[in-house]
Design a protein around this motif. Sequence first.
Motif, PDB file in Angstrom:
ATOM      1  N   TYR A  11       0.814  -1.210   0.000  1.00 13.78           N
ATOM      2  CA  TYR A  11       0.000   0.000   0.000  1.00 13.78           C
ATOM      3  C   TYR A  11       0.853   1.269   0.000  1.00 13.78           C
ATOM      4  O   TYR A  11       0.612   2.177  -0.809  1.00 13.78           O
ATOM      5  N   TRP A  57       2.375   2.278  -3.433  1.00 14.25           N
ATOM      6  CA  TRP A  57       1.516   2.922  -4.428  1.00 14.25           C
ATOM      7  C   TRP A  57       1.686   4.437  -4.379  1.00 14.25           C
ATOM      8  O   TRP A  57       1.763   5.098  -5.417  1.00 14.25           O
ATOM      9  N   VAL A  84       3.283   5.913  -7.692  1.00 15.55           N
ATOM     10  CA  VAL A  84       2.221   6.427  -8.542  1.00 15.55           C
ATOM     11  C   VAL A  84       1.986   7.917  -8.289  1.00 15.55           C
ATOM     12  O   VAL A  84       1.941   8.720  -9.223  1.00 15.55           O
ATOM     13  N   SER A  97      -8.151  -0.932  -4.424  1.00 14.66           N
ATOM     14  CA  SER A  97      -7.790  -1.292  -5.804  1.00 14.66           C
ATOM     15  C   SER A  97      -8.323  -0.310  -6.837  1.00 14.66           C
ATOM     16  O   SER A  97      -7.865  -0.302  -7.984  1.00 14.66           O
ATOM     17  N   THR A 150       5.150   4.959 -13.789  1.00 14.26           N
ATOM     18  CA  THR A 150       4.061   5.124 -12.821  1.00 14.26           C
ATOM     19  C   THR A 150       2.810   4.357 -13.265  1.00 14.26           C
ATOM     20  O   THR A 150       2.118   3.759 -12.426  1.00 14.26           O
ATOM     21  N   TYR A 172       3.540   0.647 -12.527  1.00 13.69           N
ATOM     22  CA  TYR A 172       3.418   0.370 -11.092  1.00 13.69           C
ATOM     23  C   TYR A 172       1.949   0.362 -10.668  1.00 13.69           C
ATOM     24  O   TYR A 172       1.527  -0.442  -9.820  1.00 13.69           O
ATOM     25  N   ASP A 173       1.173   1.254 -11.232  1.00 14.64           N
ATOM     26  CA  ASP A 173      -0.245   1.330 -10.880  1.00 14.64           C
ATOM     27  C   ASP A 173      -0.956   0.031 -11.236  1.00 14.64           C
ATOM     28  O   ASP A 173      -1.718  -0.530 -10.432  1.00 14.64           O
ATOM     29  N   LEU A 186       0.404  -2.954  -8.933  1.00 13.94           N
ATOM     30  CA  LEU A 186      -0.085  -2.879  -7.557  1.00 13.94           C
ATOM     31  C   LEU A 186      -1.587  -3.142  -7.485  1.00 13.94           C
ATOM     32  O   LEU A 186      -2.075  -3.733  -6.512  1.00 13.94           O
ATOM     33  N   ARG A 187      -2.322  -2.728  -8.510  1.00 13.47           N
ATOM     34  CA  ARG A 187      -3.749  -3.023  -8.529  1.00 13.47           C
ATOM     35  C   ARG A 187      -3.972  -4.536  -8.594  1.00 13.47           C
ATOM     36  O   ARG A 187      -4.923  -5.059  -7.986  1.00 13.47           O
TER      37      ARG A 187
END
Length: 621
Positions: free
Chosen positions: A334, A337, A341, A396, A507, A510-511, A514-515
């Motif tokens: 968490y 992010w 991002v 998410s 970014t 990564y988004d 991580l989602r």
Amino acid sequence: MSNYAPTERDPLIQDATLRPSMQEGNEEEEEEVLIKRPGPLEIPRSTRYGILAGIWVATFLSSLNTTLVATLLPTISSEFQRSHQASWLGTAYLLATCTFTPLYGRLCNAMGRRGANQAAVFFAALGTLACGLSGNMELLIAGRFLSGLGGGGIFTTSTIIVSDMYSMRSRGLTQGIQSVFNSLGMGLGGPLGGFISDRFGWRWAFLLQMPLFFISFVLTSWHLNYVTPGKGKSTLDVLKRIDYWGSATLLGSVGSCLIFLSNRFNDERPWDSPSVIVPLTLSILLAIAFVVIEIKISPEPVLAPFLLKQKIPVLVGISNFLVANCNFSITYFYPMWFQTVLLTSASTAGLHLMPNCVAISLGAVFAGWAMHHTGKYRTLNLTFGIFPFIGAVLVSTMRRDSYPAQLWLSIIPLGFGNAVVLQTMLIALLAHLPRDALAVGTGFGQLFRGVGQVSGVAVSSAIFQSVLDRELRKRIHVPDANEMISKIRHSATLVSTLPPAIQRAATESYDVALRAVFITAAFSTLTAYLVRLPIPDKSLEHSDESRPSPSSTPSSTTTSSTATPQASEPPSDDEGEEISKRVKRPVLKTSGLRPRRLSTYESADGVMDLESDRIGGSARR
């Protein structure tokens, strides 16, 4: 008529079990009388609070060390030039916690509550000190492992001690307060570690914990002296009964699985590489060996076979695994992010975990309070157990243009709901076990929770790295793309320094990655909710606390449901110490009367003593 008269050296309250009332006409004889220390339900309130203070300080430190290194990794890896080993600072701690936590249920019965708790505090303190003084990455990883060895035991021994001192219904509220310290430690680990590292250096994040470890040790040494009766064993007998092979195979299986995941997904080695095939094969073989040893060989297995045959413990274990998997997946990723991002600083990213910390604290206290007042837990679980799924879905769906309220508050349902779930499931597990299996049951539940914590970090890391690599290759097409992608994957702090075009690609990648982690966590917690649905409710009563005063009549005591023929036998200290002094005193025989007991709970004080020949409790049953 006896001419015996008490002196100033006699205790004010005698052990009624061993000294019947004197009556005229009875024959006088000499008999040894034991002056015993009080049991867990008989200790004064001030002593009980002293014990709670000692174990809860250690609980806070254990939880703090779980998430402490999250904001220290860039600084530590830069100093030692070992960024490829940095992830082991987290997994080494969780691996030790997962492997050795179940042993403390056993050690509580073999060494005594104080001995087991102080052993856990000692290992945690020694490992933390080694981390602060380490001169290389290898010693730091070893220190983290040693710290985790004690950290997991702190939580288990604290839970067992609370179970000793409170009834089933009352302990829910007390363990809820304990969870406040647990959640405070986890919530403050990242922000506090970053704050101390920025101002004093990363070593002081470990060294400043030492005075608190000392305070915990002193408080339990001074106050944790209640006794539970049972027949003690020698040190050699205790050592023989510990499940060494089970612990070793569990450690080897989980450790090999971590190496496989790291080599295959973090280092991108091919499936046919020996460094991937060997640890994967070894992990499977050791897992099979662990199950065989627990079921067929070990005299006192850490994974109690008789619990595997019961529906409620198995369902609680599966729920614990999935809940811990979800918790640690989001807790570790968490903050990333926000760093990758939104490109915030590490300290700001860590602060986004604070709402989760507050939510966990409130959820734990609320669950304890509700169970204490209603005596029920199923309605709580059905109502608030869906909250973690809602929270994971909200997390998410975060975007760069999301409102601040969503960015700061999305994680609250996750923390609050999981706190309620863990509290209710612990009480559900204990409520469906006989009292002589509470310690073993606690270790059983913690084993599944520990494996879930490790897998939450390891599996999520594998998913994250795999998706991130795929997304980066879709978006970056510069001449040195492979080298650039490798650098971006292994250094989250590099993203903020990239040229605008590549930064945007990084970014976005990564988004997406991580989602994928957050969506996986959402499915994990939803599955946990479905698994818990068949668990029935069971009324939690104050049965443990109903005990007569020392002046109770023999008939009122002997008819108690907890009275047993063994109750009149002299107790012995489960810590292996001499608990009473023998004094010669004239006592009188009485005919036709059964001896009185000081407490109806006395016969149940040794229910968690696996070394007792009189009272059951073996993990093998």
